[in-house]
Design a protein around this motif. Structure first.
Motif, PDB file in Angstrom:
ATOM      1  N   ALA A 226       0.734  -1.224  -0.053  1.00 55.55           N
ATOM      2  CA  ALA A 226      -0.093   0.013   0.092  1.00 55.55           C
ATOM      3  C   ALA A 226       0.889   1.301  -0.090  1.00 55.55           C
ATOM      4  CB  ALA A 226      -0.880   0.166   1.319  1.00 55.55           C
ATOM      5  N   ASP A 227       1.896   1.354   0.918  1.00 54.69           N
ATOM      6  CA  ASP A 227       2.798   2.336   0.767  1.00 54.69           C
ATOM      7  C   ASP A 227       3.462   2.679  -0.343  1.00 54.69           C
ATOM      8  OD1 ASP A 227       2.171   2.924   3.578  1.00 54.69           O
ATOM      9  OD2 ASP A 227       3.814   1.797   4.362  1.00 54.69           O
ATOM     10  N   HIS A 228       3.872   1.645  -1.149  1.00 54.51           N
ATOM     11  CA  HIS A 228       4.411   1.637  -2.259  1.00 54.51           C
ATOM     12  C   HIS A 228       3.857   2.102  -3.514  1.00 54.51           C
ATOM     13  CE1 HIS A 228       7.553   0.740  -5.561  1.00 54.51           C
ATOM     14  NE2 HIS A 228       6.369  -0.027  -6.224  1.00 54.51           N
ATOM     15  N   VAL A 229       2.704   1.638  -3.581  1.00 59.33           N
ATOM     16  CA  VAL A 229       1.663   1.964  -4.656  1.00 59.33           C
ATOM     17  C   VAL A 229       1.446   3.456  -4.413  1.00 59.33           C
ATOM     18  CG1 VAL A 229      -0.530   1.721  -5.699  1.00 59.33           C
ATOM     19  CG2 VAL A 229       0.882  -0.259  -5.072  1.00 59.33           C
ATOM     20  N   LYS A 230       1.152   4.006  -3.166  1.00 59.70           N
ATOM     21  CA  LYS A 230       0.858   5.243  -2.752  1.00 59.70           C
ATOM     22  C   LYS A 230       1.907   6.121  -3.399  1.00 59.70           C
ATOM     23  CE  LYS A 230      -1.264   8.852  -1.296  1.00 59.70           C
ATOM     24  NZ  LYS A 230      -2.118   9.631  -2.051  1.00 59.70           N
ATOM     25  N   SER A 231       3.374   5.747  -2.982  1.00 60.94           N
ATOM     26  CA  SER A 231       4.409   6.724  -3.587  1.00 60.94           C
ATOM     27  C   SER A 231       4.257   6.840  -4.888  1.00 60.94           C
ATOM     28  CB  SER A 231       5.682   5.863  -2.809  1.00 60.94           C
ATOM     29  OG  SER A 231       6.070   4.735  -3.556  1.00 60.94           O
ATOM     30  N   LEU A 232       3.906   5.775  -5.498  1.00 62.43           N
ATOM     31  CA  LEU A 232       3.907   6.187  -7.139  1.00 62.43           C
ATOM     32  C   LEU A 232       3.030   7.285  -7.577  1.00 62.43           C
ATOM     33  CD1 LEU A 232       3.581   2.372  -8.236  1.00 62.43           C
ATOM     34  CD2 LEU A 232       5.745   3.598  -8.017  1.00 62.43           C
ATOM     35  N   SER A 233       2.190   7.610  -6.803  1.00 68.66           N
ATOM     36  CA  SER A 233       1.178   8.878  -7.172  1.00 68.66           C
ATOM     37  C   SER A 233       1.989  10.218  -6.981  1.00 68.66           C
ATOM     38  CB  SER A 233       0.102   8.907  -6.290  1.00 68.66           C
ATOM     39  OG  SER A 233       0.310   9.122  -5.040  1.00 68.66           O
ATOM     40  N   GLY A 234       3.041  10.174  -6.328  1.00 67.84           N
ATOM     41  CA  GLY A 234       4.279  11.337  -6.106  1.00 67.84           C
ATOM     42  C   GLY A 234       4.702  11.607  -7.333  1.00 67.84           C
ATOM     43  N   TYR A 235       5.181  10.849  -8.120  1.00 65.34           N
ATOM     44  CA  TYR A 235       5.700  11.099  -9.388  1.00 65.34           C
ATOM     45  C   TYR A 235       5.532  10.506 -10.676  1.00 65.34           C
ATOM     46  CZ  TYR A 235       8.196   6.575  -8.244  1.00 65.34           C
ATOM     47  OH  TYR A 235       8.542   5.527  -7.920  1.00 65.34           O
ATOM     48  N   MET A 236       4.761   9.494 -10.652  1.00 66.13           N
ATOM     49  CA  MET A 236       4.562   8.590 -11.740  1.00 66.13           C
ATOM     50  C   MET A 236       3.004   8.832 -12.235  1.00 66.13           C
ATOM     51  SD  MET A 236       5.505   4.513 -12.573  1.00 66.13           S
ATOM     52  CE  MET A 236       7.114   4.905 -12.623  1.00 66.13           C
ATOM     53  N   MET A 237       2.065   8.472 -11.325  1.00 70.23           N
ATOM     54  CA  MET A 237       0.827   8.325 -11.802  1.00 70.23           C
ATOM     55  C   MET A 237      -0.106   9.320 -10.968  1.00 70.23           C
ATOM     56  SD  MET A 237      -0.110   4.688  -9.709  1.00 70.23           S
ATOM     57  CE  MET A 237      -0.719   4.981  -8.009  1.00 70.23           C
ATOM     58  N   SER A 238      -1.569   9.386 -11.401  1.00 73.41           N
ATOM     59  CA  SER A 238      -2.458  10.167 -10.870  1.00 73.41           C
ATOM     60  C   SER A 238      -2.805   9.635  -9.426  1.00 73.41           C
ATOM     61  CB  SER A 238      -3.708  10.259 -11.873  1.00 73.41           C
ATOM     62  OG  SER A 238      -4.779  10.849 -11.193  1.00 73.41           O
ATOM     63  N   GLY A 239      -2.985  10.676  -8.565  1.00 72.44           N
ATOM     64  CA  GLY A 239      -3.642  10.531  -7.162  1.00 72.44           C
ATOM     65  C   GLY A 239      -5.247  10.010  -7.449  1.00 72.44           C
ATOM     66  N   LYS A 240      -5.692  10.394  -8.450  1.00 73.48           N
ATOM     67  CA  LYS A 240      -7.168   9.875  -8.652  1.00 73.48           C
ATOM     68  C   LYS A 240      -7.242   8.598  -8.964  1.00 73.48           C
ATOM     69  CE  LYS A 240     -11.201  11.124 -11.335  1.00 73.48           C
ATOM     70  NZ  LYS A 240     -11.742  11.933 -12.813  1.00 73.48           N
ATOM     71  N   ALA A 241      -7.802   7.607  -7.889  1.00 73.06           N
ATOM     72  CA  ALA A 241      -7.624   6.274  -8.263  1.00 73.06           C
ATOM     73  C   ALA A 241      -8.896   5.456  -7.876  1.00 73.06           C
ATOM     74  CB  ALA A 241      -6.501   5.605  -7.434  1.00 73.06           C
ATOM     75  N   VAL A 242      -9.045   4.516  -8.647  1.00 71.96           N
ATOM     76  CA  VAL A 242     -10.274   3.419  -8.363  1.00 71.96           C
ATOM     77  C   VAL A 242      -9.582   2.227  -8.187  1.00 71.96           C
ATOM     78  CG1 VAL A 242     -12.057   2.000  -9.549  1.00 71.96           C
ATOM     79  CG2 VAL A 242     -11.672   4.540 -10.114  1.00 71.96           C
ATOM     80  N   VAL A 243     -10.109   1.546  -7.076  1.00 73.16           N
ATOM     81  CA  VAL A 243      -9.502   0.173  -6.548  1.00 73.16           C
ATOM     82  C   VAL A 243     -10.477  -0.989  -6.789  1.00 73.16           C
ATOM     83  CG1 VAL A 243      -8.407  -1.042  -4.840  1.00 73.16           C
ATOM     84  CG2 VAL A 243      -8.030   1.400  -4.977  1.00 73.16           C
ATOM     85  N   ALA A 244     -10.323  -1.891  -7.502  1.00 73.71           N
ATOM     86  CA  ALA A 244     -11.362  -3.045  -7.649  1.00 73.71           C
ATOM     87  C   ALA A 244     -10.461  -4.182  -7.424  1.00 73.71           C
ATOM     88  CB  ALA A 244     -11.545  -3.045  -8.934  1.00 73.71           C
ATOM     89  N   SER A 245     -11.150  -5.291  -6.757  1.00 77.31           N
ATOM     90  CA  SER A 245     -10.360  -6.583  -6.311  1.00 77.31           C
ATOM     91  C   SER A 245     -11.364  -7.727  -6.427  1.00 77.31           C
ATOM     92  CB  SER A 245      -9.979  -6.575  -4.888  1.00 77.31           C
ATOM     93  OG  SER A 245     -10.997  -6.631  -3.937  1.00 77.31           O
ATOM     94  N   THR A 246     -10.704  -9.006  -6.340  1.00 80.82           N
ATOM     95  CA  THR A 246     -11.498 -10.278  -6.245  1.00 80.82           C
ATOM     96  C   THR A 246     -11.733 -10.231  -4.596  1.00 80.82           C
ATOM     97  OG1 THR A 246      -9.386 -11.523  -6.108  1.00 80.82           O
ATOM     98  CG2 THR A 246     -10.339 -11.387  -8.465  1.00 80.82           C
ATOM     99  N   SER A 247     -12.918 -11.264  -4.374  1.00 80.10           N
ATOM    100  CA  SER A 247     -13.117 -11.407  -2.970  1.00 80.10           C
ATOM    101  C   SER A 247     -11.836 -11.785  -2.328  1.00 80.10           C
ATOM    102  CB  SER A 247     -14.177 -12.459  -3.030  1.00 80.10           C
ATOM    103  OG  SER A 247     -13.978 -13.614  -3.485  1.00 80.10           O
ATOM    104  N   SER A 248     -11.004 -12.733  -2.663  1.00 79.73           N
ATOM    105  CA  SER A 248      -9.965 -13.091  -1.779  1.00 79.73           C
ATOM    106  C   SER A 248      -8.700 -12.173  -1.616  1.00 79.73           C
ATOM    107  CB  SER A 248      -9.074 -14.436  -2.221  1.00 79.73           C
ATOM    108  OG  SER A 248      -8.845 -14.061  -3.586  1.00 79.73           O
ATOM    109  N   ALA A 249      -8.848 -11.005  -2.364  1.00 74.32           N
ATOM    110  CA  ALA A 249      -7.854  -9.902  -2.211  1.00 74.32           C
ATOM    111  C   ALA A 249      -8.402  -8.617  -1.555  1.00 74.32           C
ATOM    112  CB  ALA A 249      -7.587  -9.692  -3.631  1.00 74.32           C
ATOM    113  N   GLN A 250      -9.542  -9.044  -0.732  1.00 73.23           N
ATOM    114  CA  GLN A 250     -10.110  -7.663  -0.224  1.00 73.23           C
ATOM    115  C   GLN A 250      -9.368  -7.077   0.907  1.00 73.23           C
ATOM    116  OE1 GLN A 250     -14.539  -7.430   0.525  1.00 73.23           O
ATOM    117  NE2 GLN A 250     -14.287  -9.714   0.233  1.00 73.23           N
TER     118      GLN A 250
END
Length: 313
Positions: A226-250
């Motif tokens: 979670a920390d790593h992916v959040k850090s990407l929004s600082g320099y690579m990707m948009s901080g406006k995010a949608v999160v989707a998952s399978t039931s076992s990955a909730q």
């Protein structure tokens, strides 16, 4: 397979391009990380280093023997950068020379320091993509500097892609993916690398945390990803995010959604049999002129290793 660190160029021949300040830092971080993998027994101990003879690859490779002991070092002109689309037979020659089936009793590690294009072509071929398609498909990928792409080859000749462009071991402040045209001016511009966020939609594919560790270890995995992916929004990707998952990955998805202040979406259980539905839903361009991020968290059926993160743009 390691891509060289970031380099700069001012019109000199390709093989003379040298590493930038950040390129040296990236190479150092990666060499130290590979040393840790050997120390932890996560790579076969018998080892060798093969690098391109281009200056940026030589400078990257030079960091490895400092941290990794008993490392045989070789070099090859054949590993210099090339265009596999226009020169597929040269790229195929490299693949055939390096991806040789080992003996059943043999186990070793070959660390290759080379360039974006040739590494991606070999990745395509290792994944079973035919030559004529691999000569085009490699252009759909791009590697971050000093990132690690790992392929394991069994004594039966089967090839398993373990990681693609892994670079979480490199400090966020040093991550780059584009080389510098002109002199390296980062020291005169506050010390940070020159980089800009990608436009359009970025898909971040996350393997759910898990494995055979304790509850505390799994919780640490979830927090780390979670920390790593959040850090990407600082320099690579948009901080406006949608999160989707399978039931076992909730659980993993919930931690990620919390970082982006989003409400996680849940795929129906039928997504396992019909993954195309997820592709059609999210692998689309955003509204014209906008930029966003879609984070998809799912399992892959292998529970013995920790999470992985893949990024598509």
């Amino acid at each position: 397979m390691l891509r060289h660190g970031q380099c700069c160029h001012e019109g000199e021949r390709d093989e003379l391009k040298e590493l930038t300040q950040h390129g040296h830092k990236q190479a150092e971080d990666t060499a130290r990380f590979i040393s840790q993998l050997f120390a932890a027994g996560k790579l076969p101990s018998k080892r060798a280093l093969l690098h391109s003879t281009s200056r940026r690859a030589r400078e990257t490779a030079a960091k490895l023997p400092v941290h990794v002991q008993d490392l045989e070092v070789w070099n090859a002109d054949l590993l210099r950068e090339t265009d596999p689309t226009n020169k597929p037979f040269r790229a195929e020659d490299v693949f055939n020379r390096l991806f040789v089936t080992p003996e059943a009793s043999d186990s070793d590690t070959l660390v290759i320091v080379a360039h974006n294009n040739i590494i991606l072509y070999m990745l395509m071929r290792a994944a079973g993509v035919p030559i004529e398609r691999a000569a085009q498909a490699w252009t759909l990928f791009h590697l971050r500097h000093a990132s690690i792409t790992r392929v394991d080859v069994s004594s039966l000749g089967t090839k398993k892609v373990v990681s693609i462009g892994a670079s979480a071991h490199i400090a966020d402040t040093a991550i780059t993916w584009k080389n510098v045209t002109g002199a390296d001016m980062s020291a005169w511009k506050g010390g940070g690398p020159e980089r800009h966020k990608f436009g359009g939609r970025m898909l971040v594919l996350v393997r759910q945390a898990g494995g055979q560790g304790s509850g505390a270890e799994i919780s640490q995995q979830i927090q780390s990803v979670a920390d790593h992916v959040k850090s990407l929004s600082g320099y690579m990707m948009s901080g406006k995010a949608v999160v989707a998952s399978t039931s076992s990955a909730q659980s993993t998805a919930a931690a990620l959604a919390g970082k982006f202040k989003a409400v996680p979406q849940l795929f129906p259980d039928s997504i396992a049999e019909h993954p195309e539905a997820g592709f059609l839903q999210f692998f689309q361009a955003p509204e014209e002129g906008s930029r966003d991020t879609v984070i998809i968290v799912a399992e892959d059926g292998i529970k013995s290793t920790p999470y992985a993160v893949g990024i598509l743009q």
